[in-house]
Write a protein that holds these residues in place. Sequence first.
Motif, PDB file in Angstrom:
ATOM      1  N   ARG A 248     -49.016 -29.837  71.732  1.00 10.54           N
ATOM      2  CA  ARG A 248     -50.286 -29.452  71.283  1.00 10.54           C
ATOM      3  C   ARG A 248     -50.321 -29.111  69.848  1.00 10.54           C
ATOM      4  N   SER A 249     -49.404 -28.653  69.355  1.00  7.68           N
ATOM      5  CA  SER A 249     -49.280 -28.358  67.997  1.00  7.68           C
ATOM      6  C   SER A 249     -49.387 -29.672  67.117  1.00  7.68           C
TER       7      SER A 249
ATOM      8  N   PRO B 147     -58.060 -25.932  58.298  1.00  7.15           N
ATOM      9  CA  PRO B 147     -56.981 -25.455  57.500  1.00  7.15           C
ATOM     10  C   PRO B 147     -55.765 -25.179  58.550  1.00  7.15           C
ATOM     11  N   PHE B 148     -54.380 -25.378  58.004  1.00  6.84           N
ATOM     12  CA  PHE B 148     -53.405 -25.129  58.825  1.00  6.84           C
ATOM     13  C   PHE B 148     -53.227 -23.730  59.423  1.00  6.84           C
ATOM     14  N   ASN B 149     -53.717 -22.684  58.594  1.00  6.89           N
ATOM     15  CA  ASN B 149     -53.739 -21.144  59.060  1.00  6.89           C
ATOM     16  C   ASN B 149     -54.834 -20.956  59.899  1.00  6.89           C
ATOM     17  N   HIS B 150     -55.785 -21.738  60.159  1.00  9.98           N
ATOM     18  CA  HIS B 150     -56.927 -21.590  60.998  1.00  9.98           C
ATOM     19  C   HIS B 150     -56.407 -20.695  62.538  1.00  9.98           C
ATOM     20  N   PRO B 151     -56.981 -19.497  62.734  1.00 12.94           N
ATOM     21  CA  PRO B 151     -56.641 -18.854  64.115  1.00 12.94           C
ATOM     22  C   PRO B 151     -56.482 -19.743  65.357  1.00 12.94           C
TER      23      PRO B 151
ATOM     24  N   LEU C 174     -50.352 -21.675  64.441  1.00  9.83           N
ATOM     25  CA  LEU C 174     -49.159 -22.517  64.255  1.00  9.83           C
ATOM     26  C   LEU C 174     -48.100 -21.696  64.129  1.00  9.83           C
ATOM     27  N   LYS C 175     -48.153 -20.465  63.453  1.00 11.02           N
ATOM     28  CA  LYS C 175     -47.331 -19.594  63.081  1.00 11.02           C
ATOM     29  C   LYS C 175     -46.835 -18.852  64.467  1.00 11.02           C
ATOM     30  N   THR C 176     -47.714 -18.615  65.308  1.00 10.41           N
ATOM     31  CA  THR C 176     -47.183 -18.018  66.583  1.00 10.41           C
ATOM     32  C   THR C 176     -46.422 -19.143  67.434  1.00 10.41           C
ATOM     33  N   ALA C 177     -46.760 -20.626  67.267  1.00 17.22           N
ATOM     34  CA  ALA C 177     -45.952 -21.355  68.042  1.00 17.22           C
ATOM     35  C   ALA C 177     -44.810 -21.456  67.196  1.00 17.22           C
TER      36      ALA C 177
ATOM     37  N   ALA D 293     -47.871 -23.185  58.708  1.00 23.36           N
ATOM     38  CA  ALA D 293     -48.566 -22.311  59.001  1.00 23.36           C
ATOM     39  C   ALA D 293     -48.937 -21.392  57.648  1.00 23.36           C
ATOM     40  N   ALA D 294     -47.959 -21.298  56.739  1.00 22.32           N
ATOM     41  CA  ALA D 294     -48.240 -20.556  55.561  1.00 22.32           C
ATOM     42  C   ALA D 294     -48.929 -21.271  54.350  1.00 22.32           C
TER      43      ALA D 294
END
Length: 534
Positions: A69-70, A80-84, A88-91, A125-126
């Motif tokens: 999925r990611s 953007p990669f950091n879109h909620p 991605l960070k949670t993944a 994510a960052a």
Amino acid sequence: MAEQSEGSVTALEEINQVYACAAECEIWDQPVEHPTVRAFVFAATSFLRGLGEAADSELWRSSAALLRRSRRFVCTLPIPFNHPQLNLKTAAIQIESEVVRLEGIADPGHIERMRAVVPSLLRLAADGGDPLGDCTREFLTLEDPREGIVVLSDRRFTNATIEAMALNGVEVKIGTHADLLGNAIYSSVVVVGSPTWIHAGLLNSPRTENLALVHYGLFREEPEVAPLLFGPASSTCVTRPIRKSSPFRCEAPEAPEAPEEGCQQREPDAISLLAAEECSPSEEIRVSFPRYSSAGGRNNVTDQVEARAAVLADGSHVFLPTDFEARILSLRSGEFPDVQLVQVAASSVGRGEYLALRNRPHHEDLVDRADAILGSDAASLRTTQAEWKRQLWERTEQHPRGIRGVADELRRRGAVTANVGYWVSDWCIKPRSKADFAVVLRYVAAGTDVEIVWEQLRRVDSAHRSAGQRYADDLQRALTADEMKRLVAAGWCAVRPTGADSETLVARIDYLLPGSLQVPLNALCRLRTTEDFQ
């Protein structure tokens, strides 16, 4: 007749406009390069390919689904990669915790490949960058963006994409592939994602003079223009080329670590390019449930049924039971807008047909509506319905060959049809044949009068049919002329019937995945997205 003639002329004029536009169209294949995306996609692909058959194991299933999925989000969404919505960070954190949990109890090779995914996923994510969106905006601003369209494979991300575009000063329409199959003509079109996912009609008769295929330069397949006509009466040569643009390069704020001096950097496990199918929603659908094989044995579980997966015009999908007794709401018509919503066998629908779906399974909805029709008799009639199925299910549990063994015995005792897997499921009310039902009752030694039980089940079945027809009539009344126009143009529309009913999506089947899957009953005949598998 005069009105029909005038309408026909209008339609022909619209078609001529489309083809005149297509004759002038320039198609640009626009690869995008981003080092961190490349590192993440290849690391995730290395892990997923390395799993092989182990991907079906419960040990790896959730991690594999999360990475698929990611990877799809990163490769197909111009946000953007950091879109909620990407999360991605949670993944990355979840994958990291799975590495710790599985260390020492699972295959070390799989663990190391999974561990290698985390750094690049955390960097993305960052990052907060939007390479696909940046490339899209650069192409659109060559013309007036308000007269263009950005095409996604999934309508659920249209609002996020609109917001991302607006934050960067670009106002543009966002749609799905189905929006380009009508007669509308746009100044510029950007299709985001792997070029090989694109419907052939979008390239051989595009509705624009400027078409960009924006995707990461990670895919093995290249776009191809198929000829409109085949055969001796026409040329099968492709005369409109797809022009290859130089890569649109985005530099990540923090580049991946450089290789040690004297060492040559190589892709993980020598992966050269990603196959587009590996990054598609259809692949996620397939791997989320095991394949069904008629030649092999079947698990003796009462809540698993054989189904086909149908992908809809809005990017969602539905599982359709292969059993001919299961029903679903479908739009049937000669020509729009003269349509009628009817209950049809779910196994009979195919590509190009329109289904009415909600987030709730169609059967569960019918049960509640039918019980309201049955009134005070509902409880006793449902008990009768459940009892014969419970007895039949107990026999399958006792039989050494389970459902298949019981089916064979019923046939030997005279049953013409022995659809035991469906009969014991919650979807079934009664067998289609009264004679077959009599064989079942004798087989389970129910000791009940066939005539009495059959009449009780007939009442339940009649209530279900009446409930389905009432809902279909209500839904049909709610289909306005504007919604019908959208349905024809885009392949889907949202309808809200009167009363307490939730929103219903009427959507066209764009294609059916090959083969069959084993899915739980609660997954059948309901609107689904791949995110439902989390």
